[in-house]
Design a protein around this motif. Structure first.
Motif, PDB file in Angstrom:
ATOM      1  N   LEU A  27     -21.972   3.860 -51.790  1.00 32.61           N
ATOM      2  CA  LEU A  27     -22.936   3.092 -50.987  1.00 32.61           C
ATOM      3  C   LEU A  27     -24.179   3.901 -50.655  1.00 32.61           C
ATOM      4  O   LEU A  27     -25.294   3.371 -50.653  1.00 32.61           O
ATOM      5  N   LEU A  31     -27.390   1.957 -51.814  1.00 36.35           N
ATOM      6  CA  LEU A  31     -28.314   1.514 -50.771  1.00 36.35           C
ATOM      7  C   LEU A  31     -29.547   2.407 -50.752  1.00 36.35           C
ATOM      8  O   LEU A  31     -30.662   1.933 -50.517  1.00 36.35           O
ATOM      9  N   TYR A  37     -36.685   1.745 -53.411  1.00 43.51           N
ATOM     10  CA  TYR A  37     -37.501   0.685 -54.009  1.00 43.51           C
ATOM     11  C   TYR A  37     -38.330  -0.007 -52.925  1.00 43.51           C
ATOM     12  O   TYR A  37     -39.521  -0.295 -53.113  1.00 43.51           O
ATOM     13  N   LEU A  41     -43.143  -0.922 -49.724  1.00 49.01           N
ATOM     14  CA  LEU A  41     -43.706  -1.696 -48.617  1.00 49.01           C
ATOM     15  C   LEU A  41     -44.551  -0.822 -47.690  1.00 49.01           C
ATOM     16  O   LEU A  41     -45.549  -1.278 -47.142  1.00 49.01           O
TER      17      LEU A  41
ATOM     18  N   HIS B 301     -50.688  -9.225 -54.034  1.00 51.11           N
ATOM     19  CA  HIS B 301     -49.582  -8.484 -53.410  1.00 51.11           C
ATOM     20  C   HIS B 301     -48.199  -8.890 -53.901  1.00 51.11           C
ATOM     21  O   HIS B 301     -47.209  -8.680 -53.217  1.00 51.11           O
ATOM     22  N   ASP B 303     -46.252  -7.717 -56.040  1.00 54.31           N
ATOM     23  CA  ASP B 303     -45.337  -6.590 -56.253  1.00 54.31           C
ATOM     24  C   ASP B 303     -44.432  -6.328 -55.048  1.00 54.31           C
ATOM     25  O   ASP B 303     -43.368  -5.737 -55.181  1.00 54.31           O
ATOM     26  N   TYR B 304     -44.875  -6.754 -53.878  1.00 52.51           N
ATOM     27  CA  TYR B 304     -44.117  -6.452 -52.666  1.00 52.51           C
ATOM     28  C   TYR B 304     -43.057  -7.499 -52.342  1.00 52.51           C
ATOM     29  O   TYR B 304     -42.239  -7.316 -51.452  1.00 52.51           O
ATOM     30  N   LEU B 306     -40.343  -8.743 -53.883  1.00 53.66           N
ATOM     31  CA  LEU B 306     -38.912  -8.488 -54.084  1.00 53.66           C
ATOM     32  C   LEU B 306     -38.340  -7.592 -52.977  1.00 53.66           C
ATOM     33  O   LEU B 306     -37.262  -7.867 -52.447  1.00 53.66           O
ATOM     34  N   SER B 307     -39.065  -6.556 -52.625  1.00 53.86           N
ATOM     35  CA  SER B 307     -38.612  -5.676 -51.540  1.00 53.86           C
ATOM     36  C   SER B 307     -38.511  -6.445 -50.235  1.00 53.86           C
ATOM     37  O   SER B 307     -37.519  -6.341 -49.505  1.00 53.86           O
ATOM     38  N   ALA B 308     -39.546  -7.236 -49.946  1.00 45.82           N
ATOM     39  CA  ALA B 308     -39.548  -8.009 -48.699  1.00 45.82           C
ATOM     40  C   ALA B 308     -38.374  -8.980 -48.708  1.00 45.82           C
ATOM     41  O   ALA B 308     -37.675  -9.141 -47.699  1.00 45.82           O
ATOM     42  N   MET B 311     -35.029  -7.287 -47.983  1.00 45.07           N
ATOM     43  CA  MET B 311     -34.928  -6.887 -46.571  1.00 45.07           C
ATOM     44  C   MET B 311     -34.662  -8.104 -45.678  1.00 45.07           C
ATOM     45  O   MET B 311     -33.753  -8.099 -44.853  1.00 45.07           O
ATOM     46  N   ARG B 357     -22.340  -4.821 -49.369  1.00 44.89           N
ATOM     47  CA  ARG B 357     -23.595  -4.083 -49.599  1.00 44.89           C
ATOM     48  C   ARG B 357     -24.752  -4.743 -48.856  1.00 44.89           C
ATOM     49  O   ARG B 357     -25.565  -4.080 -48.220  1.00 44.89           O
ATOM     50  N   LEU B 361     -27.010  -3.227 -45.901  1.00 43.09           N
ATOM     51  CA  LEU B 361     -28.465  -3.116 -46.044  1.00 43.09           C
ATOM     52  C   LEU B 361     -29.160  -3.823 -44.880  1.00 43.09           C
ATOM     53  O   LEU B 361     -30.096  -3.278 -44.277  1.00 43.09           O
ATOM     54  N   SER B 416     -22.852  -2.886 -62.656  1.00 44.67           N
ATOM     55  CA  SER B 416     -22.723  -1.545 -62.089  1.00 44.67           C
ATOM     56  C   SER B 416     -24.003  -1.074 -61.412  1.00 44.67           C
ATOM     57  O   SER B 416     -24.009  -0.065 -60.720  1.00 44.67           O
ATOM     58  N   PRO B 418     -26.723  -2.503 -58.877  1.00 41.87           N
ATOM     59  CA  PRO B 418     -27.226  -3.595 -58.033  1.00 41.87           C
ATOM     60  C   PRO B 418     -28.746  -3.792 -58.129  1.00 41.87           C
ATOM     61  O   PRO B 418     -29.208  -4.924 -58.192  1.00 41.87           O
ATOM     62  N   LEU B 419     -29.493  -2.703 -58.167  1.00 48.26           N
ATOM     63  CA  LEU B 419     -30.953  -2.834 -58.177  1.00 48.26           C
ATOM     64  C   LEU B 419     -31.425  -3.550 -59.445  1.00 48.26           C
ATOM     65  O   LEU B 419     -32.307  -4.403 -59.411  1.00 48.26           O
ATOM     66  N   TYR B 422     -30.875  -7.124 -58.982  1.00 48.75           N
ATOM     67  CA  TYR B 422     -31.872  -7.716 -58.079  1.00 48.75           C
ATOM     68  C   TYR B 422     -33.181  -8.004 -58.832  1.00 48.75           C
ATOM     69  O   TYR B 422     -33.879  -8.973 -58.534  1.00 48.75           O
ATOM     70  N   LEU B 423     -33.516  -7.152 -59.794  1.00 48.02           N
ATOM     71  CA  LEU B 423     -34.789  -7.298 -60.506  1.00 48.02           C
ATOM     72  C   LEU B 423     -34.842  -8.571 -61.371  1.00 48.02           C
ATOM     73  O   LEU B 423     -35.918  -9.012 -61.763  1.00 48.02           O
ATOM     74  N   ILE B 426     -37.093 -11.416 -59.927  1.00 46.28           N
ATOM     75  CA  ILE B 426     -38.463 -11.038 -59.570  1.00 46.28           C
ATOM     76  C   ILE B 426     -39.455 -12.205 -59.567  1.00 46.28           C
ATOM     77  O   ILE B 426     -40.386 -12.225 -58.777  1.00 46.28           O
TER      78      ILE B 426
END
Lengths: 95, 490
Positions: A27, A31, A37, A41, B301, B303-304, B306-308, B311, B357, B361, B416, B418-419, B422-423, B426
């Motif tokens: 994790l 994480l 990534y 921001l 903006h 590009d921001y 996916l991160s937003a 979160m 996860r 997060l 295997s 996660p990131l 997530y992409l 996008i």
């Protein structure tokens, strides 16, 4: 920034989750990668930007305070792992 | 063409002319389920016997009645995160393995009211968290175009049921692309309406400010038909919009002459599969021949987003999923020492890895000392993304993008990392961040014969325009009610 094992254990307790040693390590990596990534921001200046909690300008929605049909006690308890005398049953909290 | 392969509007014609009965239609799709469901695994639970009984009762009733409504007697499936009284609602989680909801989701009530025939509950990523339906605690759903590929997610079962003709339509939920991306991967039509258009009452909450229910269908006209029934104000959902009802089929076939279709280079960047790009270019050419005006637009903006998104959605999820404590419903761990230990053991054993996860997060992003840096920041970025879309829609009516950067990937290929998973979202997540509607329609096949999806986006409440633009493309390209090769080999 990366996440330490201590961070993971601290957050796990807040979230009422438990992890094995190996899971904590995994994790911290996974994480950490997502947080790295998300670091993009921080490059954006938002000091003058208002936060948007909801996308629509719907304000508080009120209704009359009237009694309406609702679940019976039996229906509300039907899915409970354990119940007694019309209540949800939990382990002893006070000594 | 077999009965089960037809669209809703085709079945409607047959039912209205009394050429078939609801029982024949239902039996045809039940037979289809019996043949292919073991290959696709789209459903978590089936109600085929109850469906056939309901069909028979409806036939008896319809024999004495001249008119029926457009979804009356049409068999459908619901994603297993919509509450169905008397029918288990598991969210594909061990946490809700035995959950029998005490009430119905508003959308289910509306479909009951309209005479829909429920076939079953469809598989999904656990609590709708995932992009491949591989996070289900119960089974792996397979893409009917290639059984070794994922159907996308999180509403993978709903997409596959429509693609494999084991339902005429299904409902899914879309928090960051969970309707549009699987629709794209499976070659069907999928729509995420404007936030607030469809009631979320009885939809098990993932990220409340982003979640929205919408349809999967075989073509665009069917999408309009389903939307007509599920849209509408519901006092039980305080974010539900109270607007005058419109008939989404009314202007469906009016064409796109003079419509301004925007294309933004930010949606055609790095990581886009070349065949997807080519297919989208062909779609743009088709729109030109139909008389639409293609305009270049650009985002500042994007590009921001996916991160937003990760979160905001994880923070809301960590809060929403705090309710699973082993006390009131669902799974409870067998052994524990005290109340806090009961919570921890229950949650650790009941949730799968991805759900944990996201909770971690989200809890981190909301925790003291990090709230401003992550959660508040993401909410501010949301304001910026919204403004970006507003500016883009100042210059065009509809934005045309790929739905996903690639076609369906292999089962196990991205689990295997996660990131990397997530992409894959996008191109879909910015839409939920802004609350706007989006539709994915098939626009071609790649070199391996896997479907490619085109996404059309518009400003808040532009569903009618999106459907009109989607229908015009579908009608001209002939890419409608596509059939996966599955149909021929079994």
């Amino acid at each position: 920034m990366s996440l330490t094992r201590e961070d993971v254990t601290y957050v796990a307790n807040l979230a009422r989750l438990e992890f094995s040693e190996d899971q904590v390590t995994a994790l911290a990596d996974q994480l950490g990668a997502v947080l790295d990534y998300a670091e993009t921001l921080s490059g954006l200046d938002t000091s003058k930007i208002k936060a948007t909690e909801h996308v629509l300008a719907v304000q508080n929605v009120f209704r009359k305070d009237e009694i309406k049909p609702c679940l019976t006690n039996e229906e509300a308890l039907a899915n409970a792992p354990e119940s007694e005398a019309g209540c949800f049953k939990v382990p002893r909290v006070m000594e | 063409m077999e009965l089960y392969q037809k669209t809703i509007h085709e079945i409607n014609d047959l039912l209205d002319k009394k050429e078939v009965t609801v029982t024949e239609v239902t039996q045809a799709v039940v037979n289809r389920i019996n043949t292919v469901e073991k290959s696709t695994d789209a459903y978590l639970s089936l109600q085929t016997e109850a469906a056939l009984e309901a069909a028979k009762a409806l036939d008896d009733e319809l024999s004495g009645r001249a008119k029926r409504t457009p979804l009356e007697g049409i068999p459908y499936g619901l994603k297993d995160n919509m509450c169905t009284k008397g029918i288990l609602t598991t969210c594909a989680s061990k946490m809700l393995y035995n959950f029998n909801p005490p009430y119905n989701a508003e959308v289910y009530d509306r479909l009951i009211e309209d005479g829909g025939i429920l076939l079953g509950k469809t598989n999904m990523d656990e609590f709708a968290m995932g992009s491949s339906t591989e996070n289900s605690a119960y089974k792996k759903t397979r893409n009917p175009w290639d059984l070794n590929k994922v159907p996308g997610g999180s509403s993978g079962g709903s997409a596959v049921a429509v693609a494999a003709d084991t339902a005429f339509y299904t409902l899914g939920s879309d928090t960051g692309g969970s309707i549009r991306q699987p629709a794209s991967f499976c070659g069907v039509v999928g729509m995420k309406p404007t936030y607030g258009l469809v009631s979320r009452y009885g939809l098990v909450a993932f990220a409340s400010s982003l979640d929205q229910i919408g349809p999967f269908t075989k073509d665009v006209e069917d999408c309009a038909l389903v939307l007509n029934v599920i849209v509408g104000h519901d006092a039980k959902d305080s974010t539900s919009l109270n607007l005058e009802k419109i008939d989404y089929t009314q202007n469906l076939k009016q064409g796109v002459k003079g419509l301004k279709i925007g294309v933004a280079k930010e949606f055609f960047g790095e990581g886009l599969q070349p065949e997807v790009r080519k297919s989208l270019e062909d779609a743009i050419a088709i729109y030109k021949t139909l008389g639409a005006e293609i305009v270049d637009v650009s985002f500042q903006h994007l590009d921001y987003a996916l991160s937003a998104y990760y979160m905001i959605s994880s923070a809301e999820a960590s809060s929403n999923l705090a309710r699973y404590d082993g006390i009131r419903y669902g799974f409870r761990a067998e052994e524990y020492n005290d109340l806090v230990d009961l919570y921890k053991k229950t949650r650790s054993q009941g949730f799968g890895d991805e759900v944990k996860r996201r909770i971690m997060l989200g809890t981190y992003a909301l925790s003291s000392g990090y709230y401003d840096a992550y959660y508040k920041k993401a909410m501010q970025v949301r304001t910026i993304i919204k403004a970006d879309f507003d500016q883009v829609f100042g210059g065009c009516d509809v934005l045309l993008t790929p739905t996903a950067p690639t076609t369906a990937f292999g089962i196990g290929e991205k689990t295997s990392n996660p990131l990397e998973m997530y992409l894959t979202d996008i191109y879909t997540v910015p839409v939920n961040i802004a609350g706007i509607p989006g539709i994915s329609v098939p626009c071609g096949l790649d070199n391996n014969g896997m479907p490619i999806g085109m996404q059309l986006l518009g400003p808040i409440l532009s569903e009618e325009t999106l459907l009109k633009a989607a229908w015009a493309f579908e009608n001209e390209s002939g890419l409608t009610n596509l059939k996966a090769p599955l149909g021929t080999e079994v």
